[in-house]
Design an enzyme around this catalytic site. Structure first.
Site, PDB file in Angstrom:
ATOM      1  N   LYS A 298       0.827  -1.216   0.000  1.00  0.00           N
ATOM      2  CA  LYS A 298       0.000   0.000   0.000  1.00  0.00           C
ATOM      3  C   LYS A 298       0.860   1.263   0.000  1.00  0.00           C
ATOM      4  CE  LYS A 298      -1.996  -1.077   3.895  1.00  0.00           C
ATOM      5  NZ  LYS A 298      -1.201  -2.298   4.175  1.00  0.00           N
TER       6      LYS A 298
ATOM      7  N   ARG B  12      -8.838   0.734   9.985  1.00  0.00           N
ATOM      8  CA  ARG B  12      -8.410  -0.639  10.258  1.00  0.00           C
ATOM      9  C   ARG B  12      -9.339  -1.335  11.234  1.00  0.00           C
ATOM     10  NH1 ARG B  12      -2.139   0.545   9.482  1.00  0.00           N
ATOM     11  NH2 ARG B  12      -1.460  -1.518   8.936  1.00  0.00           N
TER      12      ARG B  12
ATOM     13  N   ARG C  93      11.854  -5.897   4.179  1.00  0.00           N
ATOM     14  CA  ARG C  93      11.631  -4.441   4.065  1.00  0.00           C
ATOM     15  C   ARG C  93      12.727  -3.663   4.816  1.00  0.00           C
ATOM     16  NH1 ARG C  93       5.860  -1.909   5.263  1.00  0.00           N
ATOM     17  NH2 ARG C  93       6.079  -2.923   7.279  1.00  0.00           N
TER      18      ARG C  93
ATOM     19  N   ARG D 268      12.282  -2.146  10.572  1.00  0.00           N
ATOM     20  CA  ARG D 268      11.298  -1.773  11.588  1.00  0.00           C
ATOM     21  C   ARG D 268      11.181  -2.863  12.661  1.00  0.00           C
ATOM     22  NH1 ARG D 268       6.066   0.143   8.188  1.00  0.00           N
ATOM     23  NH2 ARG D 268       5.080  -1.002   9.887  1.00  0.00           N
TER      24      ARG D 268
ATOM     25  N   ARG E  73       0.420  -8.983  13.467  1.00  0.00           N
ATOM     26  CA  ARG E  73      -0.196  -7.994  12.575  1.00  0.00           C
ATOM     27  C   ARG E  73      -1.124  -8.667  11.578  1.00  0.00           C
ATOM     28  NH1 ARG E  73       4.943  -5.491  10.419  1.00  0.00           N
ATOM     29  NH2 ARG E  73       3.709  -3.989   9.265  1.00  0.00           N
TER      30      ARG E  73
END
Ligand code: ADP
Ligand code: AMP
Length: 215
Positions: A13, A88, A127, A160, A171
Site C-alpha cells: 500500500k 483498520r 523491508r 522496523r 499484525r
C-alpha cells in the site's frame, strides 16, 4: 481524487501510494508514518503507543481517528488524498464515514490490495526503511543502489521493530480479525475495487493507474 488503500500489512500500500500520490499531486496520508513520527518525537501519544506498535497491535481508535480527522482537514487535502492504513477497525470505518459526510466530500474508491500470507511474510521480512525521508525498499524486490543506504538522501536504512517474525504474525492476525471485515462494508457501499497486489511493483502500479483512470 480521494482514495483509501485497504489490505494486509506488507501488501504494498505504502509503495504504491507514494508513487500515485506524486503522480496525482495529492498527499499520501500514512497512519503508520504519522504514528511512527509521534513515537520518534517522544510526544505524549508517542510514549503511549510505542510498545503497542512494536508488538504489532492496533493503536487505540480514539488516537488514530483524531489524527486522521486533523490531517484530512488540512488545506492540502482539499483536492484529494490517499489514505493508507486507515480505517483498520469498525470504529475507524464508522468515524471515516462521519468525517466524509461532515466535510461534504466523497470517497472515489477503496482499493483492496489482494495478496497471499506467504508473500506478505517474504515482503515484510526484507523491508528496509529510511528514518530520515520515509523511503521504503526491499532487499531483493526493490533494493537501494548502495546496500543499506537510502537512494534519495543517503541516510542509513533500518529494519522496523514490527517487521520481525512474531510481530508480523500478530499484525496478520489483527488484520484478519479487525480489518478484513471492512471489505464487505465498502463492497456494499459500492466503493470497493480489487487489485491483484501479488505482482511486481511496476505491474501493480500499471493496474492501479488503470483502475483509477476508469473511475
Ligand atoms: P504496506 O504499506 O502495505 O505495509 P509496503 O509498501 O511497505 O507495504 O511494502 C512492503 C515491502 O514489500 C517493502 O519492502 C516493499 O519494498 C516491498 N514491496 C512492495 N510492493 C511490492 C511488490 N509489488 N513486489 C515485491 N515487493 C514489494
Ligand atoms: P503500517 O505502517 O501501516 O504497517 O502501520 C504500522 C503500525 O502502526 C500498525 O501495526 C499499528 O500498530 C499502527 N497503526 C497504523 N495505522 C493504524 C490504524 N489505522 N489503527 C490502529 N493502529 C494503526
Amino acid at each position: 481524487m480521494r482514495l483509501v488503500f485497504l489490505g494486509p500489512p506488507g501488501s504494498g500500500k505504502g509503495t504504491q501510494a507514494k508513487k500515485l500520490a506524486e503522480k496525482l499531486g495529492i498527499p499520501h496520508i500514512s497512519l503508520g508514518d504519522i504514528l511512527r513520527d509521534e513515537v520518534h518525537q517522544e510526544t505524549g501519544i508517542g510514549k503511549r503507543i510505542k510498545e503497542i506498535m512494536n508488538a504489532g497491535r492496533l493503536v487505540p481508535d480514539e488516537i488514530t481517528i483524531a489524527l486522521t480527522q486533523h490531517r484530512i482537514e488540512q488545506a492540502d487535502c482539499q483536492l484529494g488524498f490517499i489514505l493508507d492504513g486507515f480505517p483498520r477497525s469498525w470504529a475507524q470505518a464508522t468515524a471515516l464515514d462521519a468525517m466524509v459526510k461532515q466535510l461534504k466530500i466523497e470517497l472515489n474508491a477503496v482499493v483492496y490490495f489482494h495478496i497471499t500470507e506467504d508473500q506478505v511474510v517474504e515482503r515484510l521480512s526484507g523491508r528496509r526503511s529510511c528514518k530520515n525521508c520515509g523511503a521504503v525498499y526491499h532487499v531483493t524486490f526493490n533494493p537501494p543502489k548502495v546496500a543499506g543506504k537510502c537512494d534519495r538522501c543517503g541516510e542509513n536504512l533500518f529494519q522496523r521493530a514490527d517487521d520481525e517474525e512474531k510481530a508480523i504474525r500478530t499484525r496478520f492476525e489483527v488484520y484478519e480479525m479487525q480489518t478484513k471485515p471492512l471489505i464487505e462494508h465498502y463492497r456494499k457501499m459500492g466503493k470497493l475495487v480489487e487489485l491483484d497486489a501479488g505482482k511486481t511493483i511496476t505491474e501493480v502500479y500499471e493496474k492501479l493507474i488503470k483502475l483509477v483512470e476508469n473511475g
